[in-house]
Design a protein around this motif. Structure first.
Motif, PDB file in Angstrom:
ATOM      1  N   ASN A   3       2.171  30.950  -4.117  1.00 17.30           N
ATOM      2  CA  ASN A   3       3.530  30.452  -4.347  1.00 17.30           C
ATOM      3  C   ASN A   3       3.874  29.400  -3.285  1.00 17.30           C
ATOM      4  N   HIS A   4       2.901  28.535  -3.008  1.00 14.72           N
ATOM      5  CA  HIS A   4       3.024  27.578  -1.900  1.00 14.72           C
ATOM      6  C   HIS A   4       2.105  26.407  -2.228  1.00 14.72           C
ATOM      7  N   ILE A   5       2.685  25.278  -2.592  1.00 13.08           N
ATOM      8  CA  ILE A   5       1.931  24.137  -3.110  1.00 13.08           C
ATOM      9  C   ILE A   5       1.666  23.093  -2.028  1.00 13.08           C
ATOM     10  N   HIS A   6       0.436  22.581  -2.035  1.00 14.80           N
ATOM     11  CA  HIS A   6       0.082  21.373  -1.294  1.00 14.80           C
ATOM     12  C   HIS A   6      -0.539  20.404  -2.292  1.00 14.80           C
ATOM     13  N   SER A   7      -0.066  19.153  -2.305  1.00 12.71           N
ATOM     14  CA  SER A   7      -0.667  18.151  -3.189  1.00 12.71           C
ATOM     15  C   SER A   7      -0.697  16.809  -2.479  1.00 12.71           C
ATOM     16  N   VAL A   8      -1.751  16.045  -2.748  1.00 15.75           N
ATOM     17  CA  VAL A   8      -1.940  14.782  -2.035  1.00 15.75           C
ATOM     18  C   VAL A   8      -2.526  13.732  -2.969  1.00 15.75           C
ATOM     19  N   TRP A   9      -2.144  12.483  -2.742  1.00 16.23           N
ATOM     20  CA  TRP A   9      -2.741  11.325  -3.405  1.00 16.23           C
ATOM     21  C   TRP A   9      -3.267  10.409  -2.316  1.00 16.23           C
ATOM     22  N   ARG A  10      -4.570  10.092  -2.418  1.00 16.49           N
ATOM     23  CA  ARG A  10      -5.198   9.152  -1.495  1.00 16.49           C
ATOM     24  C   ARG A  10      -5.800   7.995  -2.300  1.00 16.49           C
ATOM     25  N   ASP A  11      -5.754   6.810  -1.724  1.00 13.42           N
ATOM     26  CA  ASP A  11      -6.418   5.639  -2.288  1.00 13.42           C
ATOM     27  C   ASP A  11      -7.627   5.362  -1.409  1.00 13.42           C
ATOM     28  N   LEU A  12      -8.807   5.603  -1.938  1.00 11.74           N
ATOM     29  CA  LEU A  12     -10.019   5.503  -1.123  1.00 11.74           C
ATOM     30  C   LEU A  12     -10.294   4.074  -0.678  1.00 11.74           C
ATOM     31  N   ARG A  13      -9.672   3.120  -1.333  1.00 16.56           N
ATOM     32  CA  ARG A  13      -9.856   1.717  -0.965  1.00 16.56           C
ATOM     33  C   ARG A  13      -8.699   1.195  -0.125  1.00 16.56           C
ATOM     34  N   ASN A  14      -7.506   1.769  -0.323  1.00 14.92           N
ATOM     35  CA  ASN A  14      -6.329   1.110   0.229  1.00 14.92           C
ATOM     36  C   ASN A  14      -5.362   2.060   0.932  1.00 14.92           C
ATOM     37  N   GLY A  61       0.847  -1.188   0.000  1.00 12.92           N
ATOM     38  CA  GLY A  61       0.000   0.000   0.000  1.00 12.92           C
ATOM     39  C   GLY A  61       0.881   1.236   0.000  1.00 12.92           C
ATOM     40  N   PHE A  62       0.510   2.261  -0.752  1.00  9.56           N
ATOM     41  CA  PHE A  62       1.430   3.355  -1.046  1.00  9.56           C
ATOM     42  C   PHE A  62       0.919   4.722  -0.599  1.00  9.56           C
ATOM     43  N   THR A  63      -0.220   4.767   0.032  1.00  7.04           N
ATOM     44  CA  THR A  63      -0.821   6.050   0.377  1.00  7.04           C
ATOM     45  C   THR A  63      -1.276   6.030   1.838  1.00  7.04           C
ATOM     46  N   PRO A  64      -1.522   7.233   2.415  1.00  3.87           N
ATOM     47  CA  PRO A  64      -1.519   8.577   1.857  1.00  3.87           C
ATOM     48  C   PRO A  64      -0.112   9.029   1.428  1.00  3.87           C
ATOM     49  N   GLN A  65      -0.092   9.877   0.405  1.00  2.12           N
ATOM     50  CA  GLN A  65       1.163  10.428  -0.081  1.00  2.12           C
ATOM     51  C   GLN A  65       0.987  11.930  -0.293  1.00  2.12           C
ATOM     52  N   PHE A  66       1.834  12.710   0.366  1.00  2.00           N
ATOM     53  CA  PHE A  66       1.732  14.175   0.284  1.00  2.00           C
ATOM     54  C   PHE A  66       3.074  14.764  -0.131  1.00  2.00           C
ATOM     55  N   PHE A  67       3.025  15.667  -1.108  1.00  2.00           N
ATOM     56  CA  PHE A  67       4.186  16.458  -1.505  1.00  2.00           C
ATOM     57  C   PHE A  67       3.763  17.928  -1.548  1.00  2.00           C
ATOM     58  N   ALA A  74      -9.724   9.763   4.165  1.00  2.00           N
ATOM     59  CA  ALA A  74     -10.148  10.821   3.241  1.00  2.00           C
ATOM     60  C   ALA A  74     -11.641  10.702   2.948  1.00  2.00           C
ATOM     61  N   ASP A  75     -12.326  11.830   2.958  1.00  2.00           N
ATOM     62  CA  ASP A  75     -13.759  11.878   2.668  1.00  2.00           C
ATOM     63  C   ASP A  75     -13.969  12.510   1.300  1.00  2.00           C
ATOM     64  N   PRO A  76     -14.250  11.726   0.260  1.00  2.00           N
ATOM     65  CA  PRO A  76     -14.445  12.307  -1.067  1.00  2.00           C
ATOM     66  C   PRO A  76     -15.680  13.181  -1.155  1.00  2.00           C
ATOM     67  N   GLY A  77     -16.553  13.089  -0.167  1.00  2.00           N
ATOM     68  CA  GLY A  77     -17.765  13.892  -0.178  1.00  2.00           C
ATOM     69  C   GLY A  77     -17.513  15.380  -0.030  1.00  2.00           C
ATOM     70  N   VAL A  78     -16.319  15.775   0.412  1.00  2.00           N
ATOM     71  CA  VAL A  78     -16.020  17.198   0.556  1.00  2.00           C
ATOM     72  C   VAL A  78     -15.632  17.826  -0.778  1.00  2.00           C
ATOM     73  N   LEU A  79     -15.430  17.007  -1.820  1.00  2.00           N
ATOM     74  CA  LEU A  79     -14.979  17.505  -3.118  1.00  2.00           C
ATOM     75  C   LEU A  79     -16.162  17.761  -4.043  1.00  2.00           C
ATOM     76  N   HIS A  80     -15.989  18.728  -4.960  1.00  2.00           N
ATOM     77  CA  HIS A  80     -16.959  18.931  -6.035  1.00  2.00           C
ATOM     78  C   HIS A  80     -16.758  17.859  -7.112  1.00  2.00           C
ATOM     79  N   THR A 130      -1.714   0.509  -9.558  1.00  2.00           N
ATOM     80  CA  THR A 130      -2.641   1.622  -9.348  1.00  2.00           C
ATOM     81  C   THR A 130      -3.423   1.927 -10.621  1.00  2.00           C
ATOM     82  N   TRP A 131      -2.728   1.966 -11.768  1.00  2.00           N
ATOM     83  CA  TRP A 131      -3.423   2.212 -13.035  1.00  2.00           C
ATOM     84  C   TRP A 131      -4.440   1.100 -13.313  1.00  2.00           C
TER      85      TRP A 131
END
Length: 324
Positions: free
Chosen positions: A297-308, A145-151, A209-215, A250-251
């Motif tokens: 000028n300040h980046i936050h990025s995240v990858w979540r796997d909702l299953r894993n 399992g590879f997530t959560p992953q934040f850069f 992670a709660d995907p319900g907060v996203l549009h 993942t793909w």
């Protein structure tokens, strides 16, 4: 193969540590703070990278090399380089960018941790956490399992000093704008969900992670071939940090659960230089990118796997088989 090599690398690292270092780096797999994480400044549980010797550092890097692609490693070093540059801008004499972590100021801000016993047959994990960096790798029964992953990066682009013009996490931004600009007006009306970007990623550093907060945004299935190619490249910026076998899995998961259901949502400015945000969300895959703080000028990025996330799907199968 990767799982066994990772186990060997972890055991090699642990064997090289002093008792004091092992006490800092080690925790039970079921430790109460197993899913606690953050990308904000501050100390973390674990062994600071600054306390590793050159030999120990090579073992730690081996863990990274087995789970991450060359670009994933480069992005990891980039996050740390941005941290150094940020401190240099605040105090030019505070720290110099070097090739190693031992005794360095930046090494004091990143912490390595091993949960569980790599030598046993039960699940275990390793993680590297610090300001703007959160790497979590969980190993269960020959799978990873590879997530959560934040850069993240502050600055996203260096504006002054000897590093002026240097950018970090560039393709995450550039491909996002490329995809946005490739959309037709009716598609943009669906994809652009707000004229104002949120101040941060919406899933924050929540344990689950709660995907319900996203549009919802514009589905992959409603894009033409060129737009789909750009969308795939953008997804690849996140998935492509993983070592080959992990990224391919993942793909496969994204495809099997319906890539046409992935959506692209945009908020904020539609040109670089002002606050902007996007999310990618589907049945299993979730990514967010936010560049609003410090005058965009300040980046936050995240990858979540909702299953894993945290290896949850792998752990469920493990326990269902009674392997514990």
């Amino acid at each position: 193969m990767v799982v066994e090599q990772t186990r060997d690398a972890a055991l090699e690292l642990l064997a090289s540590l002093s008792p004091e270092q092992r006490a800092k780096i080690s925790a039970p797999f079921d430790t109460p703070d197993h899913k606690d994480w953050t990308y904000l400044p501050g100390d973390r549980p674990g062994l600071p990278l600054a306390e590793l010797s050159a030999e120990q550092e090579r073992s730690a890097l081996r863990l990274l090399e087995l789970s991450y692609s060359e670009r994933g490693l480069a992005d990891t070093r980039g996050v740390m380089a941005a941290e150094i540059i940020l401190r240099e801008l605040d105090d030019p004499m505070s720290v110099a960018e070097t090739g190693g972590w031992a005794g360095s100021t930046v090494g004091e801000r990143y912490f390595l941790r091993v949960l569980g016993d790599p030598a046993g047959s039960e699940p275990w994990a390793w993680r590297l956490n610090g300001h703007h960096l959160a790497l979590h790798v969980t190993l269960v029964d020959g799978a990873i399992g590879f997530t959560p992953q934040f850069f993240g990066s502050n600055p996203a682009m260096v504006l002054a000093g000897p590093h002026a013009g240097r950018r970090f996490l560039t393709a995450e931004q550039d491909l996002g704008f490329d995809l946005l600009n490739a959309l037709k007006s009716d598609q943009r009306a669906v994809a652009v969900v707000s004229g104002e970007a949120p101040h941060d990623i919406l899933t924050r550093h929540d344990p689950i992670a709660d995907p319900g907060v996203l549009h919802r945004g514009l589905p992959y299935g409603d894009m033409d071939a060129q737009q789909r190619q750009l969308f795939s490249l953008l997804i690849g910026q996140y998935v492509g940090r993983a070592a080959g076998p992990i990224g391919l899995q993942t793909w496969q998961d994204i495809t099997e659960h319906g890539i046409e259901r992935l959506t692209f949502a945009w908020a904020g400015a539609t040109e670089p230089g002002e606050g902007h945000y996007y999310s990618i969300a589907g049945p299993t895959f979730l990514a967010e990118y936010d560049n609003t703080q410090d005058d965009a000028n300040h980046i936050h990025s995240v990858w979540r796997d909702l299953r894993n996330d945290w290896g949850q799907d792998l752990l469920a199968a493990h326990y269902a088989m009674g392997r514990h």
